[in-house]
Write a protein that holds these residues in place. Structure first.
Motif, mmCIF file in Angstrom:
data_model
loop_
_atom_site.group_PDB
_atom_site.id
_atom_site.type_symbol
_atom_site.label_atom_id
_atom_site.label_comp_id
_atom_site.label_asym_id
_atom_site.label_seq_id
_atom_site.Cartn_x
_atom_site.Cartn_y
_atom_site.Cartn_z
ATOM 1 N N ASP A 154 -67.244 -37.313 -52.149
ATOM 2 C CA ASP A 154 -67.480 -35.941 -51.885
ATOM 3 C C ASP A 154 -67.307 -35.341 -49.951
ATOM 4 N N ILE A 155 -65.770 -35.657 -49.721
ATOM 5 C CA ILE A 155 -65.662 -34.860 -48.398
ATOM 6 C C ILE A 155 -67.045 -34.616 -47.572
ATOM 7 N N ASP A 156 -67.290 -32.928 -48.317
ATOM 8 C CA ASP A 156 -67.829 -32.147 -47.288
ATOM 9 C C ASP A 156 -69.381 -32.769 -47.529
ATOM 10 N N GLY A 157 -69.576 -33.187 -48.520
ATOM 11 C CA GLY A 157 -71.370 -33.640 -48.377
ATOM 12 C C GLY A 157 -71.663 -35.511 -47.514
ATOM 13 N N ALA A 158 -70.345 -35.543 -47.170
ATOM 14 C CA ALA A 158 -70.106 -37.313 -46.562
ATOM 15 C C ALA A 158 -70.422 -36.711 -45.852
ATOM 16 N N VAL A 159 -69.261 -36.010 -44.898
ATOM 17 C CA VAL A 159 -69.087 -34.946 -43.474
ATOM 18 C C VAL A 159 -70.069 -34.491 -43.008
ATOM 19 N N GLU A 160 -71.448 -33.716 -43.940
ATOM 20 C CA GLU A 160 -72.635 -33.529 -43.646
ATOM 21 C C GLU A 160 -73.399 -33.995 -43.014
ATOM 22 N N LEU A 161 -73.485 -35.019 -44.387
ATOM 23 C CA LEU A 161 -74.267 -36.736 -43.860
ATOM 24 C C LEU A 161 -74.084 -37.038 -42.309
ATOM 25 N N LEU A 162 -73.325 -37.415 -42.123
ATOM 26 C CA LEU A 162 -72.816 -38.386 -41.154
ATOM 27 C C LEU A 162 -73.346 -37.521 -39.762
ATOM 28 N N PHE A 163 -72.465 -35.491 -39.884
ATOM 29 C CA PHE A 163 -73.434 -35.185 -39.051
ATOM 30 C C PHE A 163 -74.406 -34.374 -38.854
ATOM 31 N N THR A 164 -75.245 -34.572 -39.020
ATOM 32 C CA THR A 164 -76.998 -34.906 -39.651
ATOM 33 C C THR A 164 -77.295 -35.680 -38.570
ATOM 34 N N THR A 165 -76.938 -36.349 -39.167
ATOM 35 C CA THR A 165 -77.567 -38.442 -38.580
ATOM 36 C C THR A 165 -76.957 -38.244 -37.742
ATOM 37 N N VAL A 166 -75.567 -37.915 -36.910
ATOM 38 C CA VAL A 166 -75.359 -37.595 -35.812
ATOM 39 C C VAL A 166 -76.464 -36.556 -34.064
ATOM 40 N N LEU A 167 -76.448 -36.232 -35.376
ATOM 41 C CA LEU A 167 -77.311 -35.365 -34.178
ATOM 42 C C LEU A 167 -78.457 -35.564 -34.022
ATOM 43 N N GLY A 168 -79.215 -36.267 -35.164
ATOM 44 C CA GLY A 168 -80.466 -37.230 -35.229
ATOM 45 C C GLY A 168 -80.397 -38.262 -34.084
ATOM 46 N N LEU A 169 -79.272 -38.561 -34.041
ATOM 47 C CA LEU A 169 -79.497 -39.870 -33.436
ATOM 48 C C LEU A 169 -79.490 -39.464 -31.925
ATOM 49 N N ARG A 170 -78.519 -38.908 -31.308
ATOM 50 C CA ARG A 170 -78.850 -37.949 -30.593
ATOM 51 C C ARG A 170 -80.432 -37.824 -29.443
ATOM 52 N N VAL A 171 -81.196 -36.423 -30.861
ATOM 53 C CA VAL A 171 -82.114 -36.411 -30.178
ATOM 54 C C VAL A 171 -83.247 -37.727 -30.596
ATOM 55 N N ARG A 172 -83.168 -38.636 -30.907
ATOM 56 C CA ARG A 172 -83.738 -39.766 -30.823
ATOM 57 C C ARG A 172 -83.156 -40.606 -29.596
ATOM 58 N N GLU A 173 -82.167 -40.383 -29.308
ATOM 59 C CA GLU A 173 -81.872 -41.306 -28.100
ATOM 60 C C GLU A 173 -82.464 -41.187 -27.084
ATOM 61 N N ARG A 174 -82.058 -39.692 -26.337
ATOM 62 C CA ARG A 174 -83.061 -38.590 -25.590
ATOM 63 C C ARG A 174 -85.323 -38.835 -25.765
ATOM 64 N N ALA A 175 -84.923 -39.048 -26.950
ATOM 65 C CA ALA A 175 -86.421 -39.289 -26.837
ATOM 66 C C ALA A 175 -87.202 -41.000 -27.292
ATOM 67 N N GLY A 176 -86.315 -41.886 -26.414
ATOM 68 C CA GLY A 176 -86.570 -42.911 -25.647
ATOM 69 C C GLY A 176 -86.615 -44.060 -26.898
ATOM 70 N N HIS A 177 -85.944 -43.932 -28.735
ATOM 71 C CA HIS A 177 -86.045 -44.541 -29.395
ATOM 72 C C HIS A 177 -84.901 -45.812 -28.678
ATOM 73 N N GLY A 178 -85.496 -46.346 -29.679
ATOM 74 C CA GLY A 178 -84.572 -48.110 -29.111
ATOM 75 C C GLY A 178 -83.772 -47.863 -30.370
ATOM 76 N N ILE A 179 -82.623 -48.877 -29.334
ATOM 77 C CA ILE A 179 -81.195 -48.478 -30.432
ATOM 78 C C ILE A 179 -81.035 -49.397 -31.285
ATOM 79 N N GLU A 180 -82.681 -50.614 -31.792
ATOM 80 C CA GLU A 180 -82.251 -51.799 -33.086
ATOM 81 C C GLU A 180 -82.496 -50.520 -34.512
ATOM 82 N N ARG A 181 -83.710 -49.540 -33.998
ATOM 83 C CA ARG A 181 -84.152 -48.707 -34.627
ATOM 84 C C ARG A 181 -82.687 -47.349 -35.017
ATOM 85 N N LEU A 182 -82.149 -47.298 -34.220
ATOM 86 C CA LEU A 182 -81.259 -46.203 -34.196
ATOM 87 C C LEU A 182 -79.698 -47.291 -35.184
ATOM 88 N N THR A 183 -79.488 -48.559 -34.732
ATOM 89 C CA THR A 183 -78.853 -48.929 -35.431
ATOM 90 C C THR A 183 -78.675 -48.956 -37.443
#
Length: 201
Positions: A154-183
């Motif tokens: 399901d391409i549309d569903g996969a896009v939304e999953l990855l896009f939401t993941t990316v937004l969360g990653l950027r917020v967590r990076e700004r919050a100082g969460h470590g790269i290991e957990r984000l990986t």
């Protein structure tokens, strides 16, 4: 006769982008802009009208430069799509090694700060988000067409999953969460695309 400008407008916009990116819109005063850009308030107003107009210019500058690099990094012409996606997401969240907070994404920071209260900003952040969605859609479709992803994905569903993941990653990076957990989160999101289809016998 008007005096010629003693500064490069593009350089000013680039420097303003860095300041707004670090501090946000509301926390950046006109005085701080003047100090950072080495311009008097009158020069700022004469060139950019007001802080809001300069902020929009900075946001447009960031979108143009980041989007160009992101498109290049999401080019899956000669690499497996899972590798492309993983490396792209890791590039997005390169965290400071000392555990301090990163800058995150200027677009995501702006969307969370100003939300839907500023229509001109909202239009720009939504346009930037759509560019990311379309780039993800293109990569996933290419992977499906090349047989690296399931034909039933399901391409549309996969896009939304990855896009939401990316937004969360950027917020967590700004919050100082470590790269290991984000990986860990990145790898789990990639696995959610399903196994690589088996080669025909």
């Amino acid at each position: 006769m008007a005096r010629p400008r003693q500064f490069d407008e593009n350089n000013v916009v680039t420097s303003a982008t860095e300041l707004f990116w670090r501090r946000g819109y509301h926390a950046t005063s006109v005085r701080e802009l003047g100090d950072e850009l080495k311009l008097t308030p009158s020069s700022l107003y004469r060139t950019f009208t007001d802080k809001h107009t300069l902020f929009l210019r900075a946001l447009d500058h960031y979108r143009a430069t980041e989007s160009a690099e992101a498109r290049q990094r999401l080019d899956a012409a000669d690499r497996p799509v899972r590798q492309v996606l993983r490396e792209w997401m890791l590039w997005l969240v390169t965290c400071p090694p000392d555990g301090t907070s990163g800058r995150g994404c200027f677009v995501v920071n702006t969307a969370t700060e100003l939300g839907t209260t500023d229509e001109k900003v909202r239009q720009r952040t939504e346009a930037a988000f759509e560019v990311t969605r379309q780039a993800l859609r293109s990569v996933l479709a290419e992977g499906r067409d090349r047989g690296e992803l399931s034909a039933g994905l399901d391409i549309d569903g996969a896009v939304e999953l990855l896009f939401t993941t990316v937004l969360g990653l950027r917020v967590r990076e700004r919050a100082g969460h470590g790269i290991e957990r984000l990986t860990t989160a990145i790898d789990f999101a990639i696995r959610a695309l399903g196994p690589t289809p088996a080669e025909p016998a």
